[in-house]
Enzyme design. Sequence first.
Site, short mmCIF file in Angstrom:
data_model
loop_
_atom_site.label_atom_id
_atom_site.label_comp_id
_atom_site.label_asym_id
_atom_site.label_seq_id
_atom_site.Cartn_x
_atom_site.Cartn_y
_atom_site.Cartn_z
CG HIS A 32 -2.21 41.06 22.60
ND1 HIS A 32 -2.06 40.08 21.65
CD2 HIS A 32 -2.64 40.43 23.72
CE1 HIS A 32 -2.40 38.90 22.16
NE2 HIS A 32 -2.76 39.09 23.41
CG ASP A 89 -4.86 40.05 19.40
OD1 ASP A 89 -3.99 40.92 19.22
OD2 ASP A 89 -4.72 38.89 19.00
#
Length: 405
Positions: free
Chosen positions: A244, A221
């Site tokens: 991310h 993430d």
Amino acid sequence: MYILSSITLVGVLFSALVQGSGAAPNADGVSCTVTASGGDDGPAFVDAVQRCDSVKIPPETTLSIATRMDMTGLKDKNIELLGTVKFTNDMTYWINNGFYFEFQDQIAFWIVGGKNILINGGGTIDGSGQVWYDAFAANSTLLRPILLTVYQATDVTIKNITMTNGPEWINFVNEGQNVIYDGINISAVSTSSNLAKNTDGWDIYRSDNVVIINSNINNGDDCVSLKPNSTNIVASNLYCNGSHGISVGSLGQYAGVYDIVENFTSTNVQMHNAENGARIKAFAGPGVGSGIVKNVSFSFFTEANVDDPLVIDQCYETSATECAAYPSNVYIQDVTFTNFNGISSGKTKSVVASLACSPDSRCSNISVSDIYLEPPSSYGSATYSCQNVNVTGNAADLFGDCVIT
Ligand SMILES: *[C@@H]1O[C@H](CO)[C@@H](O)[C@H](O)[C@H]1NC(C)=O
Ligand SMILES: *[C@@H]1O[C@H](CO)[C@@H](O)[C@H](O)[C@H]1NC(C)=O
Ligand SMILES: *[C@@H]1O[C@H](CO)[C@@H](O)[C@H](O)[C@H]1NC(C)=O
Ligand SMILES: *[C@@H]1O[C@H](CO)[C@@H](O)[C@H](O)[C@H]1NC(C)=O
Ligand SMILES: *[C@@H]1O[C@H](CO)[C@@H](O)[C@H](O)[C@H]1NC(C)=O
Ligand SMILES: *[C@@H]1O[C@H](CO)[C@@H](O)[C@H](O)[C@H]1NC(C)=O
Ligand SMILES: *[C@@H]1O[C@H](CO)[C@@H](O)[C@H](O)[C@H]1NC(C)=O
Ligand SMILES: *[C@@H]1O[C@H](CO)[C@@H](O)[C@H](O)[C@H]1NC(C)=O
Ligand SMILES: *[C@@H]1O[C@H](CO)[C@@H](O)[C@H](O)[C@H]1NC(C)=O
């Protein structure tokens, strides 16, 4: 197991020697060593940190932590982690006993707070994440513990530490001031087909003056995420893989709440195999919050196989119609993107950069310079997209005339 309170140092020393485990203070009682007991080492570790100025976990030692660790309210502590601190995979215990944080409905294994705290030594913090990655795949509301939370702390340095297999966020800085992370290696990678979801490297919330440098992050993430009220933050000299990206936000999610991100610098970042490179995201639409993003600088990003290398999304999770009717009340100003290189993944075809602002001039003073991003060659030449913003800087021409919605 020895008794933790109302015993003298001599008593503790005697007990520790007899047991061959727990925290043994040295002659002056200031410096202690915690070794593995074969059972739950959590209480002995917490007790040692409360009693001793300096606490060492020797190399080749793995402390097994089966109970949550509250190390808040500390003063002048040095935790020398040469070995490993490993949390058990007893999900039932942790779900019911992890420290609860209302912000984004989180639980935590271990909270550290107080003043003047150093954690270093080359050792490892291991969250036994695999059981959690697998269980989350079957239960998307599963609470999963944050690996290390710095909570209500001032003057903290965490240096030269490996953090592995965190079940969820790896680091959470919640109400911290002057917190430095230097030389941290993060790995949150699943060995099954279930991904290591929500394993953000760092989340910063209600904190001022946080520095994250010289670190390697391999996760699933955000590499670093600035949540509401993150001020004077540095995230530099980072290698992020599989993440991310470096994210400001998302902001403005909760009605009635004002979110601030001001003075953020992120330079010299290698971003590989990621969803985003540098990103700012803010909610729009009815019934959301408000705020300001001000003075943010992203520079020297080298990217490879990144879906969206350079992003502002000021209509985050909001349809175009709703964004037009209810533009974001998180204003974004004084943002520079300088020196971006590399190749996107092609997921968004030829688009390599997107500055999508809400209508009604909610973005101002957004500058782009020295941008050399390309899509994979099969997508032809790069497309730079923008809406509702006046772009400045030497790469502004790449964006052309922005769409006004
Ligand atoms: C990290 O810790 C290891 C083990 O204690 C040590 O050998 C090494 O010098 C440390 N590295 C840094 C950069 O402090
Ligand atoms: C998912 O996990 C939560 C604990 O975090 C639990 O309360 C809930 O019952 C679980 N849901 C299912 C469908 O198992
Ligand atoms: C982190 O990884 C780097 C590069 O592999 C290595 O040099 C460094 O010693 C590692 N740090 C720790 C704390 O293990
Ligand atoms: C980087 O991430 C990719 C997939 O996201 C993975 O295949 C690769 O092994 C990772 N590289 C390193 C050095 O960890
Ligand atoms: C952020 O700080 C401002 C100003 O102090 C405050 O009004 C706001 O409630 C804070 N927001 C959050 C999410 O804490
Ligand atoms: C912007 O933030 C940087 C630190 O990130 C700081 O050095 C600089 O003074 C700030 N500029 C303004 C105008 O506040
Ligand atoms: C941002 O940096 C400037 C310049 O150093 C400083 O004056 C301002 O107070 C900082 N903003 C915040 C919210 O700390
Ligand atoms: C635009 O932003 C830059 C970078 O934060 C800042 O130095 C400059 O003063 C801003 N310009 C205006 C007109 O506010
Ligand atoms: C662009 O700048 C012009 C002139 O200052 C201003 O009128 C207009 O509102 C700006 N557009 C946006 C989308 O901010």
